[in-house]
Design a protein around this motif. Structure first.
Motif, PDB file in Angstrom:
ATOM      1  N   VAL A  88       0.871  -1.310   0.158  1.00  0.00           N
ATOM      2  CA  VAL A  88       0.090  -0.077  -0.246  1.00  0.00           C
ATOM      3  C   VAL A  88       0.706   1.311  -0.127  1.00  0.00           C
ATOM      4  CG1 VAL A  88      -1.777   1.343   1.147  1.00  0.00           C
ATOM      5  CG2 VAL A  88      -1.848  -1.154   1.150  1.00  0.00           C
ATOM      6  N   SER A  89       0.352   2.022  -0.790  1.00  0.00           N
ATOM      7  CA  SER A  89       1.262   3.456  -1.148  1.00  0.00           C
ATOM      8  C   SER A  89       0.607   4.334  -0.071  1.00  0.00           C
ATOM      9  CB  SER A  89       1.169   3.529  -2.392  1.00  0.00           C
ATOM     10  OG  SER A  89       1.741   4.927  -2.908  1.00  0.00           O
ATOM     11  N   ARG A  90       1.139   5.153   0.581  1.00  0.00           N
ATOM     12  CA  ARG A  90       0.492   6.224   1.266  1.00  0.00           C
ATOM     13  C   ARG A  90       1.091   7.772   1.309  1.00  0.00           C
ATOM     14  NH1 ARG A  90      -2.683   3.260   4.849  1.00  0.00           N
ATOM     15  NH2 ARG A  90      -2.164   1.322   5.072  1.00  0.00           N
TER      16      ARG A  90
ATOM     17  N   HIS B  98      -9.748   8.729  -3.735  1.00  0.00           N
ATOM     18  CA  HIS B  98      -9.350   8.423  -2.412  1.00  0.00           C
ATOM     19  C   HIS B  98      -9.269   9.584  -1.420  1.00  0.00           C
ATOM     20  CE1 HIS B  98      -6.950   5.503  -4.573  1.00  0.00           C
ATOM     21  NE2 HIS B  98      -6.664   6.280  -5.558  1.00  0.00           N
TER      22      HIS B  98
ATOM     23  N   ALA C  64      -4.548   6.324   0.279  1.00  0.00           N
ATOM     24  CA  ALA C  64      -3.836   5.185   0.374  1.00  0.00           C
ATOM     25  C   ALA C  64      -4.277   4.374  -0.881  1.00  0.00           C
ATOM     26  CB  ALA C  64      -4.098   4.343   1.580  1.00  0.00           C
TER      27      ALA C  64
END
Ligand SMILES: C[S@@+](CC[C@H](N)C(=O)[O-])C[C@H]1O[C@@H](n2cnc3c(N)ncnc32)[C@H](O)[C@@H]1O
Length: 270
Positions: free
Chosen positions: A206-208, A252, A258
């Motif tokens: 997961v990219s945050r 998002h 995320a």
């Protein structure tokens, strides 16, 4: 691949390191560093090291006698990486093209390349060059991004760019970082370079980011997508970033964001 796709210079190294690295590169760097450290290498070559996210993760895990040569095509990326690394006599920073390595045959235990192979104009030649400098039994570890549809923010930014420049959409992200993901092709090219066996793992993370704007700024201004936008109309860089922000926020939300990211990680033995 467009010529500008491989230019990481000017404002890019700092924005890449401060925004892109925490967004999508750091999580994979920890994994690759742990895997390489477990093989207890005495000599490591890193190609396409960029701003040094893997270097920072791996150096503390290597032995005190280890030799770690860190290379990249773009000197400005290495210069930035060196400013982030404490003094370390085991590390040598050296500009080098991964397709023409200035090192002797069989001179490293490990060659690693995180998210660099997509930029190689000839992947078989790049893998063969990694193999040449590996000692027999040496380990080659590299990673590439999966298709853009599996990497949400990159996909959303690319669709936003098509609304800003509808006649000639900037397609850097789809074309290059996400343009080399077919696992059958990857396996076949690694084999063609002389490696007889390749392990391949597809890893989702997961990219945050703290906001849609931060993610949009990372992609639009901290990667060679910036070169492509500026080549069309430099005065529209902020506008393009605004549009990417809106598209990411729509999906998002307006707070911290995320998104899914996914990559293939390969390991091959000489
Ligand atoms: C997406 S960045 C990855 C950097 C770093 N490994 C990381 O994980 O953050 C791609 C890097 O590949 C480098 N690069 C592009 N073509 C290359 C080549 N032919 N040889 C070596 N490095 C190259 C670029 O300068 C850039 O730093």
């Amino acid at each position: 691949m467009a010529d500008s796709d491989k230019v990481f210079a000017g404002s890019i190294p700092k924005l890449y390191d401060t925004l892109m690295v925490p967004l999508i590169f750091e999580a994979y760097a920890g994994d690759v560093a742990a895997r390489i450290a477990a093989s207890r290498p005495m000599s490591v070559l890193e190609t396409a090291a960029g701003s040094g996210v893997v270097t920072r993760a791996l150096a503390p895990r290597l032995g005190t006698e280890a030799r770690y040569v860190v290379t990249d095509l773009n000197q400005p990326m290495l210069d930035y990486a060196a400013t982030r690394q404490g003094a370390d006599s085991r590390i040598t920073w050296q500009q080098a093209d991964a397709l023409h390595l200035p090192f002797e045959d069989a001179s490293f235990d490990v060659v690693l390349c995180q998210f660099g192979a997509m930029f190689f104009p000839d992947r078989v030649a790049g893998y063969a060059e990694a193999r040449r400098v590996l000692r027999p039994g040496g380990l080659f570890v590299f990673s590439v991004w999966d298709r853009i549809e599996e990497n949400e923010f990159a996909d959303e930014v690319t669709s936003a760019m098509a609304t800003v420049f509808p006649q000639d959409p900037p397609r850097f992200l789809a074309r290059t970082p996400h343009g080399y993901h077919d696992v059958a092709v990857i396996r076949s090219e690694v084999n063609s370079a002389g490696f007889s066996h390749v392990e391949l793992e597809t890893i989702e993370k997961v990219s945050r980011a703290s906001s849609a704007r931060q993610a949009a700024t990372a992609y639009c201004q901290g990667t060679p997508l910036r070169n492509e936008i500026e080549a069309r109309d430099a005065s529209r860089l902020e506008f393009a970033t605004d549009r990417a922000t809106v598209v990411i926020a729509k999906r998002h939300g307006n707070g911290p964001v995320a998104g899914k990211i996914q990559a293939h990680v390969m390991a091959a033995v000489k």
